[in-house]
Motif scaffolding. Structure first.
Motif, PDB file in Angstrom:
ATOM      1  N   LYS A  29       0.870  -1.179   0.000  1.00  0.00           N
ATOM      2  CA  LYS A  29       0.000   0.000   0.000  1.00  0.00           C
ATOM      3  C   LYS A  29       0.902   1.222   0.000  1.00  0.00           C
ATOM      4  CE  LYS A  29      -3.047  -0.696   3.368  1.00  0.00           C
ATOM      5  NZ  LYS A  29      -4.197  -0.981   4.176  1.00  0.00           N
ATOM      6  N   LEU A  30       0.555   2.212  -0.814  1.00  0.00           N
ATOM      7  CA  LEU A  30       1.453   3.353  -0.963  1.00  0.00           C
ATOM      8  C   LEU A  30       1.342   4.359   0.177  1.00  0.00           C
ATOM      9  CD1 LEU A  30       1.193   4.089  -4.796  1.00  0.00           C
ATOM     10  CD2 LEU A  30       2.989   2.868  -3.579  1.00  0.00           C
ATOM     11  N   PHE A  31       2.469   4.975   0.480  1.00  0.00           N
ATOM     12  CA  PHE A  31       2.537   6.062   1.454  1.00  0.00           C
ATOM     13  C   PHE A  31       1.728   7.245   0.921  1.00  0.00           C
ATOM     14  CE2 PHE A  31       4.470   9.953   3.118  1.00  0.00           C
ATOM     15  CZ  PHE A  31       4.659   9.655   4.456  1.00  0.00           C
ATOM     16  N   SER A  32       0.933   7.867   1.785  1.00  0.00           N
ATOM     17  CA  SER A  32       0.139   9.024   1.366  1.00  0.00           C
ATOM     18  C   SER A  32       0.746  10.316   1.921  1.00  0.00           C
ATOM     19  CB  SER A  32      -1.310   8.883   1.856  1.00  0.00           C
ATOM     20  OG  SER A  32      -1.959  10.133   1.813  1.00  0.00           O
ATOM     21  N   TRP A  33       1.285  11.145   1.019  1.00  0.00           N
ATOM     22  CA  TRP A  33       1.830  12.437   1.449  1.00  0.00           C
ATOM     23  C   TRP A  33       0.706  13.350   1.912  1.00  0.00           C
ATOM     24  CZ3 TRP A  33       6.613  13.367   2.733  1.00  0.00           C
ATOM     25  CH2 TRP A  33       7.637  12.567   2.217  1.00  0.00           C
ATOM     26  N   GLU A  34      -0.446  13.163   1.312  1.00  0.00           N
ATOM     27  CA  GLU A  34      -1.617  13.984   1.677  1.00  0.00           C
ATOM     28  C   GLU A  34      -1.972  13.759   3.153  1.00  0.00           C
ATOM     29  OE1 GLU A  34      -6.256  14.440   0.346  1.00  0.00           O
ATOM     30  OE2 GLU A  34      -4.937  13.285  -0.975  1.00  0.00           O
ATOM     31  N   LEU A  35      -1.955  12.497   3.562  1.00  0.00           N
ATOM     32  CA  LEU A  35      -2.207  12.168   4.975  1.00  0.00           C
ATOM     33  C   LEU A  35      -1.128  12.770   5.859  1.00  0.00           C
ATOM     34  CD1 LEU A  35      -3.230   8.397   5.357  1.00  0.00           C
ATOM     35  CD2 LEU A  35      -4.541  10.392   6.066  1.00  0.00           C
ATOM     36  N   CYS A  83      15.348   2.030  -1.554  1.00  0.00           N
ATOM     37  CA  CYS A  83      14.020   2.638  -1.352  1.00  0.00           C
ATOM     38  C   CYS A  83      13.636   3.518  -2.544  1.00  0.00           C
ATOM     39  CB  CYS A  83      13.998   3.456  -0.065  1.00  0.00           C
ATOM     40  SG  CYS A  83      14.090   2.442   1.419  1.00  0.00           S
ATOM     41  N   VAL A  84      14.594   4.326  -3.016  1.00  0.00           N
ATOM     42  CA  VAL A  84      14.327   5.215  -4.158  1.00  0.00           C
ATOM     43  C   VAL A  84      13.910   4.387  -5.368  1.00  0.00           C
ATOM     44  CG1 VAL A  84      15.386   6.835  -5.794  1.00  0.00           C
ATOM     45  CG2 VAL A  84      15.820   7.084  -3.345  1.00  0.00           C
ATOM     46  N   LYS A  85      14.638   3.296  -5.588  1.00  0.00           N
ATOM     47  CA  LYS A  85      14.360   2.419  -6.733  1.00  0.00           C
ATOM     48  C   LYS A  85      12.957   1.827  -6.638  1.00  0.00           C
ATOM     49  CE  LYS A  85      16.768  -1.372  -8.988  1.00  0.00           C
ATOM     50  NZ  LYS A  85      17.887  -2.306  -8.818  1.00  0.00           N
ATOM     51  N   LYS A  86      12.563   1.482  -5.417  1.00  0.00           N
ATOM     52  CA  LYS A  86      11.250   0.849  -5.211  1.00  0.00           C
ATOM     53  C   LYS A  86      10.131   1.876  -5.031  1.00  0.00           C
ATOM     54  CE  LYS A  86      13.027  -3.371  -2.992  1.00  0.00           C
ATOM     55  NZ  LYS A  86      12.443  -4.423  -3.837  1.00  0.00           N
ATOM     56  N   GLY A  87      10.490   3.159  -5.007  1.00  0.00           N
ATOM     57  CA  GLY A  87       9.471   4.200  -4.841  1.00  0.00           C
ATOM     58  C   GLY A  87       8.922   4.304  -3.430  1.00  0.00           C
ATOM     59  N   ILE A  88       9.737   3.896  -2.451  1.00  0.00           N
ATOM     60  CA  ILE A  88       9.317   3.956  -1.042  1.00  0.00           C
ATOM     61  C   ILE A  88       9.958   5.179  -0.404  1.00  0.00           C
ATOM     62  CG2 ILE A  88       9.389   2.734   1.190  1.00  0.00           C
ATOM     63  CD1 ILE A  88       8.187   0.722  -0.491  1.00  0.00           C
ATOM     64  N   PRO A  89       9.179   6.087   0.199  1.00  0.00           N
ATOM     65  CA  PRO A  89       9.781   7.234   0.873  1.00  0.00           C
ATOM     66  C   PRO A  89      10.777   6.782   1.941  1.00  0.00           C
ATOM     67  CG  PRO A  89       7.416   7.540   0.696  1.00  0.00           C
ATOM     68  CD  PRO A  89       7.708   6.130   0.262  1.00  0.00           C
ATOM     69  N   VAL A  90      11.916   7.464   1.991  1.00  0.00           N
ATOM     70  CA  VAL A  90      12.933   7.102   2.974  1.00  0.00           C
ATOM     71  C   VAL A  90      13.426   8.359   3.680  1.00  0.00           C
ATOM     72  CG1 VAL A  90      14.771   7.106   1.199  1.00  0.00           C
ATOM     73  CG2 VAL A  90      15.127   5.857   3.351  1.00  0.00           C
ATOM     74  N   PHE A  91      13.479   8.288   5.023  1.00  0.00           N
ATOM     75  CA  PHE A  91      13.900   9.415   5.855  1.00  0.00           C
ATOM     76  C   PHE A  91      15.171   9.005   6.617  1.00  0.00           C
ATOM     77  CE2 PHE A  91       9.001   9.908   6.553  1.00  0.00           C
ATOM     78  CZ  PHE A  91       8.838  10.317   5.240  1.00  0.00           C
ATOM     79  N   PRO A  92      16.357   9.191   6.000  1.00  0.00           N
ATOM     80  CA  PRO A  92      17.582   8.788   6.684  1.00  0.00           C
ATOM     81  C   PRO A  92      18.027   9.820   7.713  1.00  0.00           C
ATOM     82  CG  PRO A  92      18.021   9.408   4.394  1.00  0.00           C
ATOM     83  CD  PRO A  92      16.600   9.736   4.669  1.00  0.00           C
TER      84      PRO A  92
END
Length: 210
Positions: free
Chosen positions: A4-10, A104-113
């Protein structure tokens, strides 16, 4: 498990990453609906929590609507694999691992290092970080965020560690794009005594501050 995709709107509705560490699955079951009711939209389960993958999986399958659920303290390739297999919608690390960020970038998953110095912050951003977690922000305080934002205003910053009800507004004024909050948000005493109403009111105070 389907992702399920991360929602930036949320996330933008309440830009707090609520960090759950060392909390049992039973307590998490009670806490997640409270988060939603209180207006918190993004929750991180740290991978050094016992049964973290199981908790993430449960959260997404049963409480995923209206919440972003991700994994924190992701330090190794194994942590990342376990977190993604459980369905994590975003990844948080306390360090800069170019391997983790790039995956994460490759898979389109937001990452906060996690990063500390301007050089580290810029490196994390240039590797593709969605936001850079300023960790630990305890000693640096809001003024540091303001100083970093002056030359690096395009970089989204997520101060983590030491963000409290007393200073969250100062961090906001300093230009923070979000806030990582753990024990200050998920009060250990309230959880221990299962005072869920008290916890809900406590979380709501943070939400109203931003």
């Amino acid at each position: 498990m389907s992702q399920k995709l991360f929602s930036w709107e949320l996330f933008e509705k309440a830009p707090i990453v609520g960090i759950i560490r060392n909390v049992s699955l039973d307590d998490v079951k009670a806490i997640l609906p409270i988060c939603r009711e209180a207006g918190l939209t993004t929750v991180e389960i740290t991978m050094n929590t016992p049964n973290a993958a199981e908790i993430i999986k449960y959260a997404l399958e049963n409480e995923g609507s209206g919440l972003n659920i991700g994994a924190g303290t992701v330090c190794t390739k194994q942590d990342l694999e376990d977190a993604l297999e459980a369905g994590s919608q975003f990844i948080v690390t306390p360090i800069i691992s170019s391997k983790i960020i790039k995956t994460c970038v490759k898979k389109g998953i937001p990452v906060f290092p996690g990063a500390y110095t301007p050089t580290e912050i810029y490196k994390a951003w240039s590797l593709g970080a969605s936001m850079v977690k300023i960790y630990p922000a305890t000693a640096l305080g809001p003024a540091y965020i303001k100083d970093v934002k002056a030359p690096l205003n395009q970089i989204k910053l997520l101060p983590t560690g030491g963000v409290s009800l007393d200073n969250i507004h100062d961090f906001k004024k300093a230009g923070a794009d979000g806030y990582g909050i753990g024990s200050q948000l998920f009060d250990k005493e309230l959880i221990k005594s299962k005072d869920w109403n008290g916890l809900k009111n406590h979380i709501q105070k943070f939400i109203s501050k931003i």
